[in-house]
Design a protein around this motif. Structure first.
Motif, PDB file in Angstrom:
ATOM      1  N   ARG A 127      35.405  72.709  67.336  1.00  0.00           N
ATOM      2  CA  ARG A 127      34.549  72.856  68.416  1.00  0.00           C
ATOM      3  C   ARG A 127      33.909  71.549  69.212  1.00  0.00           C
ATOM      4  NH1 ARG A 127      32.356  75.896  63.826  1.00  0.00           N
ATOM      5  NH2 ARG A 127      30.368  74.218  63.650  1.00  0.00           N
ATOM      6  N   ARG A 128      34.629  70.601  68.890  1.00  0.00           N
ATOM      7  CA  ARG A 128      34.340  69.319  69.471  1.00  0.00           C
ATOM      8  C   ARG A 128      32.752  69.034  69.623  1.00  0.00           C
ATOM      9  NH1 ARG A 128      37.608  69.770  75.137  1.00  0.00           N
ATOM     10  NH2 ARG A 128      39.656  69.934  74.263  1.00  0.00           N
ATOM     11  N   GLU A 129      32.307  69.191  68.459  1.00  0.00           N
ATOM     12  CA  GLU A 129      30.958  68.952  67.991  1.00  0.00           C
ATOM     13  C   GLU A 129      31.071  67.578  66.928  1.00  0.00           C
ATOM     14  OE1 GLU A 129      28.767  72.040  66.257  1.00  0.00           O
ATOM     15  OE2 GLU A 129      29.423  73.659  67.447  1.00  0.00           O
ATOM     16  N   LEU A 130      30.512  66.439  67.515  1.00  0.00           N
ATOM     17  CA  LEU A 130      30.940  65.148  66.758  1.00  0.00           C
ATOM     18  C   LEU A 130      29.774  64.816  65.895  1.00  0.00           C
ATOM     19  CD1 LEU A 130      33.113  62.991  69.229  1.00  0.00           C
ATOM     20  CD2 LEU A 130      33.925  64.886  67.358  1.00  0.00           C
ATOM     21  N   GLU A 131      28.379  65.208  66.684  1.00  0.00           N
ATOM     22  CA  GLU A 131      27.244  64.811  66.172  1.00  0.00           C
ATOM     23  C   GLU A 131      26.900  64.974  64.442  1.00  0.00           C
ATOM     24  OE1 GLU A 131      24.053  62.219  65.901  1.00  0.00           O
ATOM     25  OE2 GLU A 131      25.227  62.699  67.735  1.00  0.00           O
ATOM     26  N   PRO A 132      27.182  66.369  64.234  1.00  0.00           N
ATOM     27  CA  PRO A 132      26.930  66.343  62.543  1.00  0.00           C
ATOM     28  C   PRO A 132      27.939  65.695  61.794  1.00  0.00           C
ATOM     29  CG  PRO A 132      27.160  68.580  63.998  1.00  0.00           C
ATOM     30  CD  PRO A 132      27.570  67.400  64.993  1.00  0.00           C
ATOM     31  N   LEU A 133      29.108  65.219  62.342  1.00  0.00           N
ATOM     32  CA  LEU A 133      30.189  64.391  61.677  1.00  0.00           C
ATOM     33  C   LEU A 133      29.670  63.035  61.606  1.00  0.00           C
ATOM     34  CD1 LEU A 133      33.407  65.778  62.840  1.00  0.00           C
ATOM     35  CD2 LEU A 133      32.367  66.156  60.712  1.00  0.00           C
ATOM     36  N   LEU A 134      29.123  62.233  62.657  1.00  0.00           N
ATOM     37  CA  LEU A 134      28.695  61.033  62.657  1.00  0.00           C
ATOM     38  C   LEU A 134      27.357  61.097  61.792  1.00  0.00           C
ATOM     39  CD1 LEU A 134      28.921  60.473  66.636  1.00  0.00           C
ATOM     40  CD2 LEU A 134      30.209  59.516  64.806  1.00  0.00           C
ATOM     41  N   ARG A 135      26.718  61.891  61.331  1.00  0.00           N
ATOM     42  CA  ARG A 135      25.741  61.858  60.575  1.00  0.00           C
ATOM     43  C   ARG A 135      25.781  61.816  59.176  1.00  0.00           C
ATOM     44  NH1 ARG A 135      22.915  65.945  63.956  1.00  0.00           N
ATOM     45  NH2 ARG A 135      23.694  67.392  62.581  1.00  0.00           N
ATOM     46  N   VAL A 136      27.034  62.103  58.826  1.00  0.00           N
ATOM     47  CA  VAL A 136      27.703  62.008  57.432  1.00  0.00           C
ATOM     48  C   VAL A 136      28.961  60.909  57.496  1.00  0.00           C
ATOM     49  CG1 VAL A 136      27.284  64.289  56.700  1.00  0.00           C
ATOM     50  CG2 VAL A 136      29.441  63.676  57.856  1.00  0.00           C
ATOM     51  N   ASP A 137      28.975  60.090  58.462  1.00  0.00           N
ATOM     52  CA  ASP A 137      29.776  58.975  58.227  1.00  0.00           C
ATOM     53  C   ASP A 137      29.274  57.787  57.672  1.00  0.00           C
ATOM     54  OD1 ASP A 137      32.191  57.090  59.746  1.00  0.00           O
ATOM     55  OD2 ASP A 137      30.242  56.203  59.976  1.00  0.00           O
ATOM     56  N   GLN A 138      30.082  57.261  56.664  1.00  0.00           N
ATOM     57  CA  GLN A 138      29.741  56.335  55.542  1.00  0.00           C
ATOM     58  C   GLN A 138      29.286  55.187  56.103  1.00  0.00           C
ATOM     59  OE1 GLN A 138      33.279  56.298  52.815  1.00  0.00           O
ATOM     60  NE2 GLN A 138      32.591  57.888  51.736  1.00  0.00           N
ATOM     61  N   LEU A 139      29.924  54.646  57.445  1.00  0.00           N
ATOM     62  CA  LEU A 139      29.870  53.398  57.831  1.00  0.00           C
ATOM     63  C   LEU A 139      28.337  53.483  58.446  1.00  0.00           C
ATOM     64  CD1 LEU A 139      30.222  50.510  58.625  1.00  0.00           C
ATOM     65  CD2 LEU A 139      31.411  51.279  60.505  1.00  0.00           C
ATOM     66  N   ASN A 140      27.899  54.546  59.133  1.00  0.00           N
ATOM     67  CA  ASN A 140      26.749  54.665  59.744  1.00  0.00           C
ATOM     68  C   ASN A 140      25.649  54.566  58.799  1.00  0.00           C
ATOM     69  OD1 ASN A 140      27.723  54.677  62.253  1.00  0.00           O
ATOM     70  ND2 ASN A 140      27.687  57.091  62.497  1.00  0.00           N
ATOM     71  N   LEU A 141      25.961  55.331  57.404  1.00  0.00           N
ATOM     72  CA  LEU A 141      24.996  55.843  56.490  1.00  0.00           C
ATOM     73  C   LEU A 141      24.752  54.213  55.916  1.00  0.00           C
ATOM     74  CD1 LEU A 141      26.152  58.802  54.968  1.00  0.00           C
ATOM     75  CD2 LEU A 141      24.275  58.730  56.203  1.00  0.00           C
ATOM     76  N   GLU A 142      25.778  53.601  55.710  1.00  0.00           N
ATOM     77  CA  GLU A 142      25.393  52.169  54.960  1.00  0.00           C
ATOM     78  C   GLU A 142      24.902  51.126  55.767  1.00  0.00           C
ATOM     79  OE1 GLU A 142      26.550  51.705  51.626  1.00  0.00           O
ATOM     80  OE2 GLU A 142      26.327  53.882  51.862  1.00  0.00           O
ATOM     81  N   ARG A 143      25.017  51.344  57.203  1.00  0.00           N
ATOM     82  CA  ARG A 143      24.453  50.281  58.081  1.00  0.00           C
ATOM     83  C   ARG A 143      22.863  50.834  58.188  1.00  0.00           C
ATOM     84  NH1 ARG A 143      26.725  50.636  63.815  1.00  0.00           N
ATOM     85  NH2 ARG A 143      25.201  48.854  64.023  1.00  0.00           N
ATOM     86  N   GLU A 144      22.530  52.315  58.145  1.00  0.00           N
ATOM     87  CA  GLU A 144      21.197  52.317  58.133  1.00  0.00           C
ATOM     88  C   GLU A 144      20.436  51.824  56.680  1.00  0.00           C
ATOM     89  OE1 GLU A 144      21.045  56.677  58.470  1.00  0.00           O
ATOM     90  OE2 GLU A 144      21.964  56.799  60.599  1.00  0.00           O
ATOM     91  N   LYS A 145      21.189  51.683  55.932  1.00  0.00           N
ATOM     92  CA  LYS A 145      20.585  51.311  54.513  1.00  0.00           C
ATOM     93  C   LYS A 145      20.784  49.854  54.587  1.00  0.00           C
ATOM     94  CE  LYS A 145      22.324  55.188  52.028  1.00  0.00           C
ATOM     95  NZ  LYS A 145      23.618  55.283  50.855  1.00  0.00           N
ATOM     96  N   HIS A 146      21.228  49.213  55.621  1.00  0.00           N
ATOM     97  CA  HIS A 146      21.204  47.720  55.474  1.00  0.00           C
ATOM     98  C   HIS A 146      22.050  46.974  54.621  1.00  0.00           C
ATOM     99  CE1 HIS A 146      17.525  47.103  58.191  1.00  0.00           C
ATOM    100  NE2 HIS A 146      18.031  47.856  58.584  1.00  0.00           N
ATOM    101  N   LYS A 147      23.391  47.905  54.374  1.00  0.00           N
ATOM    102  CA  LYS A 147      23.959  47.209  53.215  1.00  0.00           C
ATOM    103  C   LYS A 147      25.253  46.486  53.985  1.00  0.00           C
ATOM    104  CE  LYS A 147      22.579  49.479  49.300  1.00  0.00           C
ATOM    105  NZ  LYS A 147      23.149  50.665  48.819  1.00  0.00           N
TER     106      LYS A 147
END
Length: 954
Positions: free
Chosen positions: A562-582
């Motif tokens: 469906r070309r919906e990337l936003e829900p996928l970017l929210r579970v991207d491990q790199l984005n999540l680890e960066r948000e945690k400042h890891k």
């Protein structure tokens, strides 16, 4: 300890134990081969254990105190278990890592090196416990036996992984080889300590023999290859250099209501850029004709000012008669059209300008996991940024970049063969013979840097390095390669990495990142106290980072369909680890607007394949954005990402190549036209005070080291003269002006100083180890009054506190002249006193018990208690008062604009005006109310005062 951050982790463990007499021994961060003895008595005390020339160990003592030498660490610890030996108290309770953390480390962090370190640490601590037990009458060694058994089991696991990998490698040379490996892996693990050790010794013996066999076979294969006749690469056709045709852009003139009555309803314009002819033609569109036009040669275009609020709006400052200037604001069809126009204008200025050195260059970054197969005949879509995501405008594609940096993983080609292939590809696209700056390889991980011939002499101080993060940190199948150099006066760093694979290996990937950050040896060797994220004006980090999507495979495929990337970017491990400042603390990444680049069916870009056969079984690899490009730049520098995407026509690998294009501000090797300064003309960097909140359980004294390319050598402060703490895990330290040095730059010209940066590291007096580093831009500190700064402290990729202070850079009046620069938009603005630590709140709410959450709370309290004066204003130098009674904030470079604002009592707006490109008083004649609002002037009365003052100047 096996922790990636020995000092911080050690202090945390001891503070958690909270028992006087608790202790542990770790590696020293300041001296290679030395140790640090950490002892808890109300707070953490640190003693350095240094080896001498004969490798005897001794605790560092004060002058006049006799030194006691020991052959082993165990002997040293045994002595200090006794009271009254010169420490604050005797060593009573050895602290081990808790079982949960050990389990996590076994799973994620440790290679064989970590296992061996833990074996040694546990053996020492367990021996000490056993020794204490024997003194009490015990006849067995239960602690030592348990420690050896646990460590052997851990080593078994690591050795099994190594043997499995080597067996696969051996079969490349001989499919019938290595039967003993399988037998060794099948042997049952013994129940007792002796059986465990015997099995382990057998496996290590097999491993040694297998390595020797592979080495011989690989050498034989290389000799056979070298004896074969070399193949001659096809010679690219020689053609004339391509000329860039005239490009036109349809725009609208952005005007105020007053201007509309003057020009009627006609707002449509055409801008025609003639790169070869060096001119810009501005045509006003009318009903049937285009008779109203103006031609501006390259030298009459003074400045480009990009609106940050309206992404497709651009201000152009033209030079009119009698040195008068005029600004016109144009609205383009899209932000991409605006960027394409700016690139063409920059190219035109560079080609025709009489100025010797460029202010701005373009850099192409590419990363591609080639899947261990040769590339296709053409990779033109990759190096011209064509495909999916944010791509370049068609007009921009014809413009060759100044620097190309290509990082590859699983690249089966030889180094020279690959460089020749890339140069031929660039020659085919640009008709230019790019010069190789450097190539660095680690097994199949490669990075190649190529530069335009005209820039070859601008490159200096080239450095290369590599770090292995594969099995046991000794195999180069995973790791990183890097290249760094100076482009005139700007330092650039490039890191290409291939991190651990597997959806469940997030923590190990994080550790790979920390190891690379700490161990990659690039840049100025004098900056060894700083990791590579602080050593360069601009650092680019890219590669197959291997972070995955934490979502069910079918859900992922549905969103992609469906070309919906936003829900996928929210579970991207790199984005999540960066948000945690890891990981990748304060790095930038352009928005991802292209589908996941892994794992495609080879030969197609229509189908993802998520099952992969491995020696250990079938692995599920969900579609993911494994291939990424990030960057980090010094504050108040210029960088802009124009493209970030992936190709859709290169299908030889299960990864798609990823590209990014950057517009980067650079500085020249400055030579003062006024010669070396006399003593009376010397610029000075002066500090009134500095305060820091440091994450530590120690209560030692601290000092600051100052580094900069504008200093002949680094300088040190005296120890802090005040400190306090309301929490055992944090310490507030303060230096008054008496404790801080006055720094003298080697050149005193403002044009030179406004491009310089100051690096600070906060170090302890007891261990000379860094507790945090930061960088400050001098540009906003230039002036006759002190300016405030506030920024973060980080150490080995982790946020460790923040630091604020009051300083000024005094520049002699005769050294205040500056030259104009084409780009008027600044990069990242400096943190002012009002800025909370960005990202801290998001990662802290809901987890206030964490150290970062506590750091955020302390920061808020600090601001509430100390950052505001009694009158509600931030602390400032006496006498610096703004129009509303509050002192001014940190400002840009002092010039006519600053003097004019100070005369009006509105100097607080200087930073915003300079940041938006209004750094020349002559340019301000055409400023509008909207421009003032964008620059931060929102008070109607202040707007009126500024505009009326400018009208009087005309």
């Amino acid at each position: 300890m096996g922790s990636p951050k020995p000092r911080a982790a050690a202090e945390e463990l001891l503070a958690r134990a909270g028992r006087d007499g608790s202790f542990l021994v770790r590696d020293s961060e300041s001296v290679r081969g030395a140790y640090a003895l950490c002892l808890f008595q109300k707070h953490v005390h640190t003693y350095r254990i240094l080896p001498d020339e004969e490798d005897f160990l001794a605790v560092q003592t004060s002058q006049g105190v006799p030194v006691r030498r020991f052959q082993t660490l165990g002997e040293l610890i045994a002595l200090y278990l006794q009271p009254n030996q010169g420490l604050v108290c005797a060593l009573l309770f050895p602290v081990e890592r808790d079982k949960d953390r050990d389990a996590a480390d076994d799973r994620d962090y440790s290679g064989m090196g970590g296992a061996l370190r833990t074996l040694c640490t546990c053996a020492v601590l367990s021996t000490l416990r056993t020794w204490q037990g024997c003194r009490g009458g015990a006849t067995s060694l239960p602690h030592l036996s348990r420690a050896l058994g646990a460590s052997c089991r851990r080593l078994h696991s690591e050795v099994d992984k190594v043997l499995a990998g080597l067996e696969t490698l051996a079969k490349v040379f001989d499919p019938q080889s290595a039967p003993s490996v399988g037998r060794a892996l099948q042997q049952p693990m013994g129940q007792g300590g002796e059986q465990e050790l015997e099995t382990l010794v057998l496996k290590l013996s097999v491993l040694k023999d297998l390595l020797s066999s592979i080495e011989k076979k690989a050498l034989k294969a290389l000799q056979e290859m070298s004896s074969a006749p070399p193949s001659t690469p096809p010679q690219p056709l020689t053609r004339k250099a391509k000329s860039i045709p005239v490009q036109t852009f349809e725009v609208k003139l952005d005007v105020t209501l007053g201007d509309l009555t003057k020009i009627g309803k006609s707002q449509k314009y055409t801008l025609s850029v003639d790169v070869e002819g060096g001119k810009l033609v501005v045509l006003k569109k009318q009903k049937d004709t285009q008779e109203d036009w103006n031609t501006f040669t390259h030298d009459k275009i003074r400045q480009l000012i990009k609106s940050q609020r309206v992404q497709n709006k651009l201000g152009i400052v033209f030079e009119k008669e009698k040195d008068r200037t005029q600004r016109k604001d144009f609205v383009f069809a899209s932000a991409r059209k605006r960027e394409a126009f700016c690139q063409l204008l920059q190219l035109m200025k560079n080609r025709h300008s009489q100025q010797d050195e460029p202010d701005m260059i373009s850099i192409f970054i590419g990363t591609w996991n080639m899947g261990s197969v040769p590339p296709p005949k053409s990779i033109s879509s990759w190096v011209t940024s064509k495909g999916l995501g944010r791509t370049l405008e068609e007009v921009s594609v014809t413009i060759a970049h100044d620097i190309y940096v290509l990082g590859t993983q699983e690249n089966s080609m030889g180094d020279k063969e690959w460089v020749d292939f890339v140069r031929a590809a660039l020659k085919d696209c640009t008709d230019l013979e790019y010069r190789p700056v450097a190539v660095q390889a680690l097994w199949s991980i490669k990075v190649v840097v190529l530069v335009k011939p005209e820039h070859e002499n601008r490159i200096s101080h080239v450095s290369t390095s590599s770090v292995k993060t594969g099995i046991a940190n000794t195999l180069g199948n995973k790791g990183a390669v890097g290249v760094s150099f100076m482009f005139n006066g700007t330092s650039l760093g490039f890191v290409n990495c291939h991190l651990t694979s597997g959806s469940e290996k997030t923590a190990r990937r994080n550790q790979n990142y920390v190891d690379i950050l700490r161990l990659l040896s690039l840049g100025d060797k004098q900056l060894s106290s700083f990791d590579i994220s602080l050593r360069f004006t601009h650092l680019f980090w890219f590669g197959d980072l291997n972070y995955r999507l934490d979502m069910d495979i079918q859900e992922i495929l549905n969103y992609i369909g469906r070309r919906e990337l936003e829900p996928l970017l929210r579970v991207d491990q790199l984005n999540l680890e960066r948000e945690k400042h890891k990981v990748f603390l304060r790095f930038g990444e352009e928005e991802i607007t292209f589908p996941p680049t892994y794992r495609y069916e080879r030969g197609s870009r229509d189908t993802y394949v998520w099952h992969k056969q491995k020696p250990t079984g079938v692995r599920t690899n969900v579609p993911s954005w494994c291939d990424r490009i990030l960057w980090k730049s010094y504050p108040e520098t210029h960088i802009n990402c124009n493209a970030y995407g992936c190709t859709d026509d290169i299908v030889t690998s299960d990864h798609s190549p990823v590209f990014a294009s950057f517009e980067v501000g650079v500085t020249s090797q400055f030579v003062s036209k006024k010669g070396l300064p006399k003593t009376s003309e010397q610029a000075h960097i002066e500090f009134e005070s500095i305060e820091a909140i440091v994450k530590t359980s120690s209560r030692t004294k601290f000092f600051i080291e100052f580094y900069s390319t504008c200093l002949e050598e680094f300088k040190k402060s005296f120890e802090n003269d005040a400190q306090s703490s309301d929490n055992i895990n944090f310490l507030k330290v303060q230096w008054s002006s008496r404790q801080l040095p006055t720094l003298k730059p080697i050149l005193s010209d403002i044009e030179y100083l406004q491009d310089q940066h100051l690096l600070l590291t906060v170090k302890s007096l007891d261990g000379y180890e860094s507790y945090g580093e930061c960088v400050i831009a001098l540009k906003s500190m230039i002036g006759s009054t002190a300016q405030q700064f506030l920024t973060f402290l980080s150490h080995r990729g982790e946020e460790t506190g923040n630091i604020r202070g009051s300083m000024r850079v005094r520049v002699p009046a005769e050294r205040l002249g500056t030259r104009e620069r084409l780009y008027g938009e600044g990069g990242e603005r400096p943190l002012g006193w009002w800025d909370p630590p960005l990202g801290w709140m998001g990662s802290s709410i809901g987890c206030m018990g964490s150290s970062i959450g506590m750091l955020w709370v302390l920061w808020v309290l600090w601001v509430l208690m100390g950052a505001m004066g009694a009158d509600g204003c931030p602390p400032q130098a006496v006498g610096a008062v703004g129009a509303d009674g509050c002192p001014p904030q940190a400002m840009g470079a002092v010039g006519a604009v600053g003097v004019w604002l100070r005369a009006l009592g509105l100097q607080r707006y200087e930073q915003g005006l300079v940041h938006n490109g209004w750094d020349d008083l002559e340019f301000l004649s055409d400023i509008t109310e909207e421009d003032l609002e964008e620059a931060g002037v929102r008070d109607p009365g202040h707007k009126r005062v500024l505009l009326e003052s400018l009208q009087l100047r005309k």
